[in-house]
Design a protein around this motif. Structure first.
Motif, mmCIF file in Angstrom:
data_model
loop_
_atom_site.group_PDB
_atom_site.id
_atom_site.type_symbol
_atom_site.label_atom_id
_atom_site.label_comp_id
_atom_site.label_asym_id
_atom_site.label_seq_id
_atom_site.Cartn_x
_atom_site.Cartn_y
_atom_site.Cartn_z
ATOM 1 N N GLY A 16 21.182 -19.911 24.394
ATOM 2 C CA GLY A 16 22.485 -19.292 24.661
ATOM 3 C C GLY A 16 22.692 -18.133 23.713
ATOM 4 O O GLY A 16 22.076 -18.076 22.639
ATOM 5 N N TYR A 17 23.569 -17.190 24.087
ATOM 6 C CA TYR A 17 23.900 -16.083 23.188
ATOM 7 C C TYR A 17 25.413 -16.010 23.025
ATOM 8 O O TYR A 17 26.135 -15.911 24.011
ATOM 9 N N GLY A 18 25.885 -16.069 21.761
ATOM 10 C CA GLY A 18 27.323 -15.929 21.472
ATOM 11 C C GLY A 18 27.993 -17.272 21.284
ATOM 12 O O GLY A 18 28.472 -17.883 22.238
ATOM 13 N N ALA A 19 28.019 -17.759 20.026
ATOM 14 C CA ALA A 19 28.579 -19.095 19.751
ATOM 15 C C ALA A 19 30.086 -19.007 19.520
ATOM 16 O O ALA A 19 30.603 -19.454 18.503
ATOM 17 N N ASP A 40 23.906 -16.397 17.311
ATOM 18 C CA ASP A 40 25.103 -15.641 16.954
ATOM 19 C C ASP A 40 24.769 -14.725 15.788
ATOM 20 O O ASP A 40 24.036 -15.114 14.881
ATOM 21 N N VAL A 41 25.339 -13.510 15.818
ATOM 22 C CA VAL A 41 25.033 -12.559 14.739
ATOM 23 C C VAL A 41 25.795 -12.897 13.459
ATOM 24 O O VAL A 41 25.434 -12.425 12.386
ATOM 25 N N SER A 42 26.856 -13.699 13.563
ATOM 26 C CA SER A 42 27.654 -14.005 12.383
ATOM 27 C C SER A 42 26.896 -14.932 11.432
ATOM 28 O O SER A 42 26.506 -16.038 11.791
ATOM 29 N N LEU A 43 26.723 -14.452 10.187
ATOM 30 C CA LEU A 43 25.997 -15.250 9.183
ATOM 31 C C LEU A 43 26.713 -16.564 8.909
ATOM 32 O O LEU A 43 26.090 -17.576 8.602
ATOM 33 N N GLU A 44 28.053 -16.539 9.044
ATOM 34 C CA GLU A 44 28.824 -17.749 8.746
ATOM 35 C C GLU A 44 28.614 -18.842 9.793
ATOM 36 O O GLU A 44 28.794 -20.006 9.513
ATOM 37 N N LYS A 45 28.269 -18.438 11.012
ATOM 38 C CA LYS A 45 28.059 -19.440 12.067
ATOM 39 C C LYS A 45 26.630 -19.986 12.060
ATOM 40 O O LYS A 45 26.402 -21.135 12.449
ATOM 41 N N GLN A 46 25.700 -19.139 11.636
ATOM 42 C CA GLN A 46 24.295 -19.564 11.668
ATOM 43 C C GLN A 46 24.098 -20.782 10.769
ATOM 44 O O GLN A 46 24.708 -20.894 9.716
ATOM 45 N N VAL A 91 21.258 -17.371 28.280
ATOM 46 C CA VAL A 91 22.567 -17.319 28.930
ATOM 47 C C VAL A 91 23.521 -16.590 27.987
ATOM 48 O O VAL A 91 23.716 -17.008 26.841
ATOM 49 N N ILE A 92 24.088 -15.490 28.462
ATOM 50 C CA ILE A 92 25.025 -14.709 27.648
ATOM 51 C C ILE A 92 26.443 -15.222 27.926
ATOM 52 O O ILE A 92 26.921 -15.143 29.053
ATOM 53 N N PHE A 93 27.087 -15.774 26.905
ATOM 54 C CA PHE A 93 28.429 -16.332 27.117
ATOM 55 C C PHE A 93 29.547 -15.279 27.067
ATOM 56 O O PHE A 93 30.474 -15.364 27.857
ATOM 57 N N PRO A 94 29.497 -14.294 26.136
ATOM 58 C CA PRO A 94 30.570 -13.272 26.170
ATOM 59 C C PRO A 94 30.317 -12.277 27.295
ATOM 60 O O PRO A 94 29.845 -11.167 27.071
ATOM 61 N N TRP A 95 30.631 -12.697 28.536
ATOM 62 C CA TRP A 95 30.327 -11.870 29.705
ATOM 63 C C TRP A 95 31.072 -10.547 29.651
ATOM 64 O O TRP A 95 30.688 -9.583 30.302
ATOM 65 N N ASN A 96 32.167 -10.478 28.871
ATOM 66 C CA ASN A 96 32.938 -9.226 28.791
ATOM 67 C C ASN A 96 32.155 -8.111 28.090
ATOM 68 O O ASN A 96 32.460 -6.945 28.267
ATOM 69 N N ILE A 97 31.126 -8.470 27.280
ATOM 70 C CA ILE A 97 30.286 -7.434 26.658
ATOM 71 C C ILE A 97 28.811 -7.686 27.002
ATOM 72 O O ILE A 97 27.917 -7.426 26.210
ATOM 73 N N LYS A 98 28.573 -8.189 28.224
ATOM 74 C CA LYS A 98 27.207 -8.600 28.576
ATOM 75 C C LYS A 98 26.243 -7.414 28.654
ATOM 76 O O LYS A 98 25.063 -7.557 28.321
ATOM 77 N N ALA A 99 26.731 -6.245 29.069
ATOM 78 C CA ALA A 99 25.820 -5.085 29.182
ATOM 79 C C ALA A 99 25.312 -4.693 27.799
ATOM 80 O O ALA A 99 24.111 -4.437 27.611
ATOM 81 N N GLU A 100 26.219 -4.671 26.840
ATOM 82 C CA GLU A 100 25.859 -4.327 25.450
ATOM 83 C C GLU A 100 24.831 -5.334 24.904
ATOM 84 O O GLU A 100 23.826 -4.959 24.297
ATOM 85 N N ILE A 101 25.066 -6.605 25.162
ATOM 86 C CA ILE A 101 24.171 -7.649 24.643
ATOM 87 C C ILE A 101 22.822 -7.616 25.380
ATOM 88 O O ILE A 101 21.765 -7.759 24.761
ATOM 89 N N ALA A 102 22.849 -7.395 26.689
ATOM 90 C CA ALA A 102 21.608 -7.367 27.469
ATOM 91 C C ALA A 102 20.697 -6.244 26.982
ATOM 92 O O ALA A 102 19.482 -6.417 26.832
ATOM 93 N N THR A 103 21.280 -5.074 26.708
ATOM 94 C CA THR A 103 20.489 -3.949 26.200
ATOM 95 C C THR A 103 19.838 -4.318 24.871
ATOM 96 O O THR A 103 18.647 -4.068 24.643
ATOM 97 N N TYR A 104 20.627 -4.935 24.008
ATOM 98 C CA TYR A 104 20.120 -5.343 22.688
ATOM 99 C C TYR A 104 18.986 -6.362 22.824
ATOM 100 O O TYR A 104 17.934 -6.232 22.186
#
Ligand SMILES: [Zn+2]
Length: 424
Positions: free
Chosen positions: A329-332, A355-361, A387-400
């Motif tokens: 999954g992507y985006g906790a 998740d990119v957040s160091l605090e969540k990892q 599976v990308i969960f933050p669908w509102n920024i899915k294009a940005e995440i998919a490119t990355y």
């Protein structure tokens, strides 16, 4: 660090009678009952930790058209350890700088004006005013987040916004020219006091801009994963109009925005006889009624569609496990929490969540301790599907993701239904 709950509000601890937090009516209908779920941003410290669960039940008021979940969780519990930084998304940063540029272009400001932002987060928006020499004040209750904006040079008050704080601000600074309240009204338990605070600070020339995901998009866009305990209220144009007028303000314009999967920007000003109301207000209210937003039968159909989406997602995960797919999954964040808990996902189905957040990892997502890992861990794991969960920024995440994993990895979204994100 945080204020007490205002004592004027009938805050319900537990599962008592439900009041509308907009108009105190008891005339609410059940729109969607998601059962008992953990608080979305409470992550586990170990994979076997226990988690407390609470009812997550969307109801809509037939009198003022506000959506809400019951007041079972205190803001102190939800926001004591807030980990969301607005500046982490380039989409949100651009949205914020565009907003400021538009206002400047319109000629909104004269030399002595000042701007107030409520829930100013890490200064993602107000920092755009600094080079323009326009005075700004931010209100941000999460001390750790407020401190980031102070380092940028933004005066930031670490309190929840309230009518009491509004009186203090008015005495010290006079009326602001612009008040910005983006993605905060959903998080406010005492909505009436919040709106009274806005009305106190609203002078004859003050404009108030409120952005919030719209209740209509939960229904029409199947965005049930934006329902979580941190979101007490779900605004409709009709509710904003009613609540404003009851408290001395007027909804003068609505702008429909693409951000967050469909938000409305509500422009409020002082209620005055004969003041101009843009045709968008009537148009969007009519659209809400025509869409069945306040019709219990429409929501009954919706509930069965939500069940289908959840069952389809679970079946897809099981099929992947049978076929030895390596699914991540992507985006906790909260959207993931609602959907994963609603179908009781375990780490045999979803191997880990990135998740990119160091605090969540190195923490774990309830209900069954799915590990949260860094993007580097994901890239090293050679995933077949994400599976990308933050669908509102899915294009940005998919490119990355594709720039790091190549074109062979398959990317998916479960909302509004299970679908693959095509590569461009
Ligand atoms: Zn109501």
């Amino acid at each position: 660090m945080v204020n007490e709950i205002p004592s004027s509000f009938p805050f319900i601890e537990g599962r008592g009678e439900v009041f509308c937090r907009g108009c105190l009516s008891r005339n609410l209908f059940s729109a969607l009952d998601l059962g008992e779920l953990p608080i979305a941003n409470e992550l586990l410290l170990t994979s076997v930790s226990e988690i407390e669960k609470f009812p997550l039940h969307l109801r809509i008021c037939l009198d003022c058209h506000l959506g809400q979940v019951a007041d079972v969780i205190t803001p102190e519990r939800i926001f004591r350890d807030y980990r969301y930084l607005s500046s982490m998304s380039s989409t949100f940063l651009k949205h914020a700088s565009d907003f400021v540029n538009e206002r400047v272009h319109e000629g909104m400001f004269t030399p002595n004006d000042w701007v107030l932002e409520i829930a100013s987060n890490d200064g993602y928006l107000l920092k755009n005013f600094l080079p323009l020499d326009i005075k700004v004040i931010g209100v941000e209750p999460a001390e750790n987040v407020a401190e980031i904006s102070r380092v940028l040079g933004i005066e930031t008050i670490s309190e929840f916004f309230s009518s009491e704080l509004a009186i203090e601000l008015l005495h010290k600074h006079g009326y602001p020219k612009l008040i910005i309240a983006n993605n905060v009204m959903a998080h406010v338990p005492d909505l009436i006091d919040f709106i009274k605070g806005l009305a106190i600070l609203c002078g004859p020339e003050t404009q108030i801009s409120i952005e919030n995901p719209s209740l209509a998009n939960i229904l029409i866009g199947m965005q049930f994963d934006t329902i979580y305990h941190e979101h007490y209220s779900y605004l409709s144009t009709s509710a904003v109009s009613t609540l404003s007028e009851k408290n001395g303000l007027r909804l003068s314009k609505v702008e429909e925005l693409a951000i967050h999967g469909g938000s409305n920007r509500y422009w409020l000003s002082k209620l005055a006889p004969g003041s101009f109301i843009h045709p968008s207000v009537d148009r969007v209210q009519k659209f809400e009624i025509d869409s069945g937003l306040f019709n219990p039968i429409e929501w009954e159909n919706y509930s069965s569609k939500v069940s289908t989406i959840l069952n389809d997602f679970l079946a897809w995960l099981r099929l992947g496990r049978e076929n030895n797919r390596r699914i991540y999954g992507y985006g906790a964040a909260a959207k993931a929490s609602t959907i994963l808990n609603a179908i009781d996902v375990d780490p045999t189905l979803l191997l880990a969540i990135v998740d990119v957040s160091l605090e969540k990892q190195q923490r774990f997502m309830p209900p069954h301790g799915t590990k949260i890992v860094s993007p580097q861990d994901l890239f090293a794991a050679d995933p077949t599907d994400i599976v990308i969960f933050p669908w509102n920024i899915k294009a940005e995440i998919a490119t990355y993701l594709r720039s790091n994993l190549g074109e062979n990895v398959r990317l998916w979204c479960a909302i509004p239904n299970m679908h693959e994100i095509p590569s461009k």
